[in-house]
Design a protein around this motif. Structure first.
Motif, PDB file in Angstrom:
ATOM      1  N   GLY A  10       0.820  -1.201   0.000  1.00  0.00           N
ATOM      2  CA  GLY A  10       0.000   0.000   0.000  1.00  0.00           C
ATOM      3  C   GLY A  10       0.855   1.251   0.000  1.00  0.00           C
ATOM      4  N   VAL A  11       1.894   1.244  -0.830  1.00  0.00           N
ATOM      5  CA  VAL A  11       2.786   2.396  -0.941  1.00  0.00           C
ATOM      6  C   VAL A  11       2.318   3.271  -2.088  1.00  0.00           C
ATOM      7  CG1 VAL A  11       5.152   3.175  -1.301  1.00  0.00           C
ATOM      8  CG2 VAL A  11       4.709   1.041  -0.056  1.00  0.00           C
ATOM      9  N   GLY A  12       2.195   4.570  -1.813  1.00  0.00           N
ATOM     10  CA  GLY A  12       1.777   5.511  -2.846  1.00  0.00           C
ATOM     11  C   GLY A  12       2.792   6.622  -3.000  1.00  0.00           C
ATOM     12  N   ALA A  13       2.337   7.845  -2.806  1.00  0.00           N
ATOM     13  CA  ALA A  13       3.200   9.010  -2.979  1.00  0.00           C
ATOM     14  C   ALA A  13       4.341   9.006  -1.975  1.00  0.00           C
ATOM     15  CB  ALA A  13       2.383  10.286  -2.838  1.00  0.00           C
ATOM     16  N   GLU A  14       5.443   9.660  -2.350  1.00  0.00           N
ATOM     17  CA  GLU A  14       6.606   9.725  -1.459  1.00  0.00           C
ATOM     18  C   GLU A  14       6.264  10.391  -0.130  1.00  0.00           C
ATOM     19  OE1 GLU A  14      10.813   9.277  -2.607  1.00  0.00           O
ATOM     20  OE2 GLU A  14      10.259  10.976  -3.877  1.00  0.00           O
ATOM     21  N   ARG A  15       5.365  11.352  -0.166  1.00  0.00           N
ATOM     22  CA  ARG A  15       4.934  11.987   1.073  1.00  0.00           C
ATOM     23  C   ARG A  15       3.667  11.276   1.555  1.00  0.00           C
ATOM     24  NH1 ARG A  15       4.990  18.485   2.201  1.00  0.00           N
ATOM     25  NH2 ARG A  15       4.434  18.417   4.408  1.00  0.00           N
ATOM     26  N   GLY A  16       3.870  10.076   2.043  1.00  0.00           N
ATOM     27  CA  GLY A  16       2.783   9.251   2.533  1.00  0.00           C
ATOM     28  C   GLY A  16       3.312   8.266   3.548  1.00  0.00           C
ATOM     29  N   VAL A  17       2.426   7.620   4.276  1.00  0.00           N
ATOM     30  CA  VAL A  17       2.838   6.718   5.350  1.00  0.00           C
ATOM     31  C   VAL A  17       3.627   5.530   4.805  1.00  0.00           C
ATOM     32  CG1 VAL A  17       2.021   5.125   7.133  1.00  0.00           C
ATOM     33  CG2 VAL A  17       0.976   7.386   6.903  1.00  0.00           C
ATOM     34  N   GLY A  18       3.134   4.909   3.750  1.00  0.00           N
ATOM     35  CA  GLY A  18       3.814   3.732   3.212  1.00  0.00           C
ATOM     36  C   GLY A  18       5.240   4.033   2.797  1.00  0.00           C
ATOM     37  N   ALA A  19       5.425   5.130   2.081  1.00  0.00           N
ATOM     38  CA  ALA A  19       6.762   5.500   1.633  1.00  0.00           C
ATOM     39  C   ALA A  19       7.669   5.827   2.817  1.00  0.00           C
ATOM     40  CB  ALA A  19       6.684   6.692   0.675  1.00  0.00           C
ATOM     41  N   ALA A  20       7.124   6.527   3.807  1.00  0.00           N
ATOM     42  CA  ALA A  20       7.919   6.888   4.983  1.00  0.00           C
ATOM     43  C   ALA A  20       8.350   5.638   5.749  1.00  0.00           C
ATOM     44  CB  ALA A  20       7.132   7.825   5.894  1.00  0.00           C
ATOM     45  N   VAL A  21       7.470   4.656   5.855  1.00  0.00           N
ATOM     46  CA  VAL A  21       7.824   3.401   6.521  1.00  0.00           C
ATOM     47  C   VAL A  21       8.943   2.693   5.747  1.00  0.00           C
ATOM     48  CG1 VAL A  21       6.990   1.096   7.142  1.00  0.00           C
ATOM     49  CG2 VAL A  21       5.583   3.103   7.633  1.00  0.00           C
ATOM     50  N   CYS A  22       8.831   2.688   4.429  1.00  0.00           N
ATOM     51  CA  CYS A  22       9.892   2.091   3.610  1.00  0.00           C
ATOM     52  C   CYS A  22      11.239   2.747   3.900  1.00  0.00           C
ATOM     53  CB  CYS A  22       9.565   2.245   2.126  1.00  0.00           C
ATOM     54  SG  CYS A  22       8.215   1.201   1.515  1.00  0.00           S
ATOM     55  N   ARG A  23      11.262   4.072   3.905  1.00  0.00           N
ATOM     56  CA  ARG A  23      12.519   4.783   4.131  1.00  0.00           C
ATOM     57  C   ARG A  23      13.075   4.503   5.527  1.00  0.00           C
ATOM     58  NH1 ARG A  23       9.518   8.867   1.428  1.00  0.00           N
ATOM     59  NH2 ARG A  23       9.038   9.897   3.413  1.00  0.00           N
ATOM     60  N   ARG A  24      12.183   4.436   6.523  1.00  0.00           N
ATOM     61  CA  ARG A  24      12.646   4.228   7.900  1.00  0.00           C
ATOM     62  C   ARG A  24      13.296   2.854   8.063  1.00  0.00           C
ATOM     63  NH1 ARG A  24      15.121   3.938  11.498  1.00  0.00           N
ATOM     64  NH2 ARG A  24      14.802   4.444  13.702  1.00  0.00           N
ATOM     65  N   PHE A  25      12.670   1.823   7.518  1.00  0.00           N
ATOM     66  CA  PHE A  25      13.238   0.487   7.645  1.00  0.00           C
ATOM     67  C   PHE A  25      14.502   0.349   6.789  1.00  0.00           C
ATOM     68  CE2 PHE A  25       9.364  -0.293   9.797  1.00  0.00           C
ATOM     69  CZ  PHE A  25       9.489  -1.493  10.492  1.00  0.00           C
ATOM     70  N   ALA A  26      14.533   1.038   5.659  1.00  0.00           N
ATOM     71  CA  ALA A  26      15.732   1.002   4.821  1.00  0.00           C
ATOM     72  C   ALA A  26      16.930   1.601   5.548  1.00  0.00           C
ATOM     73  CB  ALA A  26      15.482   1.744   3.505  1.00  0.00           C
ATOM     74  N   ARG A  27      16.691   2.643   6.334  1.00  0.00           N
ATOM     75  CA  ARG A  27      17.791   3.271   7.081  1.00  0.00           C
ATOM     76  C   ARG A  27      18.407   2.322   8.103  1.00  0.00           C
ATOM     77  NH1 ARG A  27      14.469   7.913   7.334  1.00  0.00           N
ATOM     78  NH2 ARG A  27      14.133   7.658   9.599  1.00  0.00           N
ATOM     79  N   GLU A  28      17.645   1.309   8.505  1.00  0.00           N
ATOM     80  CA  GLU A  28      18.162   0.334   9.455  1.00  0.00           C
ATOM     81  C   GLU A  28      18.803  -0.865   8.762  1.00  0.00           C
ATOM     82  OE1 GLU A  28      18.367   0.845  12.592  1.00  0.00           O
ATOM     83  OE2 GLU A  28      17.162   2.699  12.659  1.00  0.00           O
ATOM     84  N   ASP A 192      -0.270  14.617   7.375  1.00  0.00           N
ATOM     85  CA  ASP A 192       0.356  15.657   6.568  1.00  0.00           C
ATOM     86  C   ASP A 192       1.086  15.007   5.391  1.00  0.00           C
ATOM     87  OD1 ASP A 192       1.366  17.976   5.565  1.00  0.00           O
ATOM     88  OD2 ASP A 192       2.768  18.354   7.200  1.00  0.00           O
ATOM     89  N   GLY A 193       0.290  14.575   4.419  1.00  0.00           N
ATOM     90  CA  GLY A 193       0.834  13.898   3.252  1.00  0.00           C
ATOM     91  C   GLY A 193       0.245  14.447   1.967  1.00  0.00           C
ATOM     92  N   ASP A 194       0.694  13.893   0.866  1.00  0.00           N
ATOM     93  CA  ASP A 194       0.257  14.383  -0.441  1.00  0.00           C
ATOM     94  C   ASP A 194      -1.246  14.243  -0.648  1.00  0.00           C
ATOM     95  OD1 ASP A 194       2.805  15.112  -1.118  1.00  0.00           O
ATOM     96  OD2 ASP A 194       3.232  13.317  -2.308  1.00  0.00           O
ATOM     97  N   ARG A 195      -1.816  13.148  -0.145  1.00  0.00           N
ATOM     98  CA  ARG A 195      -3.247  12.911  -0.390  1.00  0.00           C
ATOM     99  C   ARG A 195      -4.108  14.010   0.219  1.00  0.00           C
ATOM    100  NH1 ARG A 195      -5.913   7.239   1.291  1.00  0.00           N
ATOM    101  NH2 ARG A 195      -4.562   6.547  -0.404  1.00  0.00           N
TER     102      ARG A 195
END
Length: 246
Positions: A10-28, A192-195
């Motif tokens: 359920g990943v959509g726009a970069e400024r969204g929850v799904g994308a932010a979760v992806c980035r956070r786990f990637a940083r780890e 506070d996202g794109d949608r």
């Protein structure tokens, strides 16, 4: 040492929850399977992670289609290219729109249910099938204010989100004792996202500073859930801005 793998559905726009979760786990250090229905959006999210030195791949997935969900998990559990089988699954798919109950068509009601509830069942079932043999893993479902209460014009959304909450609770009771941490996150407020910025800019302006939930702090909560010790697991949390009435 192989990278741990996380699946975010359920990943959509970069400024969204799904994308932010992806980035956070990637940083780890996780390898991310970025799953969503729009190729351009998931490509952008995966590309941003790769550009930042992380590891990600975009997987076009309609989470309401059983064969596509099974194919996604087959890919997630196949080790290779320096990554381990997935042991983190985040389900974030949903749609939302205010609709007068008298004008709500049966097909539209079902569509909301398929995206936010039925798709969650499919993701949860496949996660259980793959993680139980490992004896470990984290499954996180994104909820909303509607998970707990219905409001005028949102019957279709509330019915779907309440159903998803029950899927999460049932899974937690089934699989917690087997080592699988299942959690449900109630996002109680505007994001506070794109949608929201695209669909309701006046509402965003009216909320003012700190009146909306930031996507990065939400993602941080997901990471902390994943890192919890099993002696003190969270099954459900709610997140809201400090100014939000409840």
């Amino acid at each position: 040492m192989d990278k741990p793998t996380a699946v975010v559905i359920g990943v959509g726009a970069e400024r969204g929850v799904g994308a932010a979760v992806c980035r956070r786990f990637a940083r780890e250090g996780c390898h991310l399977l970025v799953a969503g229905r729009t190729q351009a959006k998931i490509d952008q999210v995966a590309g941003t992670i790769e550009t930042s030195g992380g590891s990600a791949e975009a997987v076009l997935t309609d989470a309401s289609q059983e064969d596509q969900v099974i194919r996604l998990f087959d890919r997630a559990m196949q080790p290779g290219a320096g990554r381990a089988p997935a042991d983190v699954v985040v389900f974030n798919a949903a749609n939302n729109k205010r609709i007068d109950f008298r004008e709500l068509e049966a097909q539209l009601f079902e569509d909301f249910w398929r995206v936010a509830c039925f798709a969650g069942f499919l993701a949860g079932r496949e996660a259980a099938r793959r993680l139980v043999p490992l004896g470990r893993g984290t499954v996180i479902f994104t909820g909303a204010s509607a998970s707990l209460r219905g409001k005028p014009g949102y019957a279709q959304f509330a019915a779907a989100k309440a159903g998803l909450r029950m899927v999460a609770q049932s899974m937690a009771r089934d699989y917690g004792p087997l080592g699988i941490h299942v959690a449900h996150v109630i996002i109680d407020g505007g994001i506070d996202g794109d949608r929201l910025r695209r669909s309701a800019p006046d509402a965003v302006a009216a909320r003012g500073e700190d009146g909306l939930l930031g996507v990065e702090p939400i993602a941080e909560a997901y990471w902390q859930i994943h890192r919890q010790h099993r002696s003190a697991w969270t099954q459900e949390i709610d997140l809201r801005p400090f100014k939000e009435p409840f």
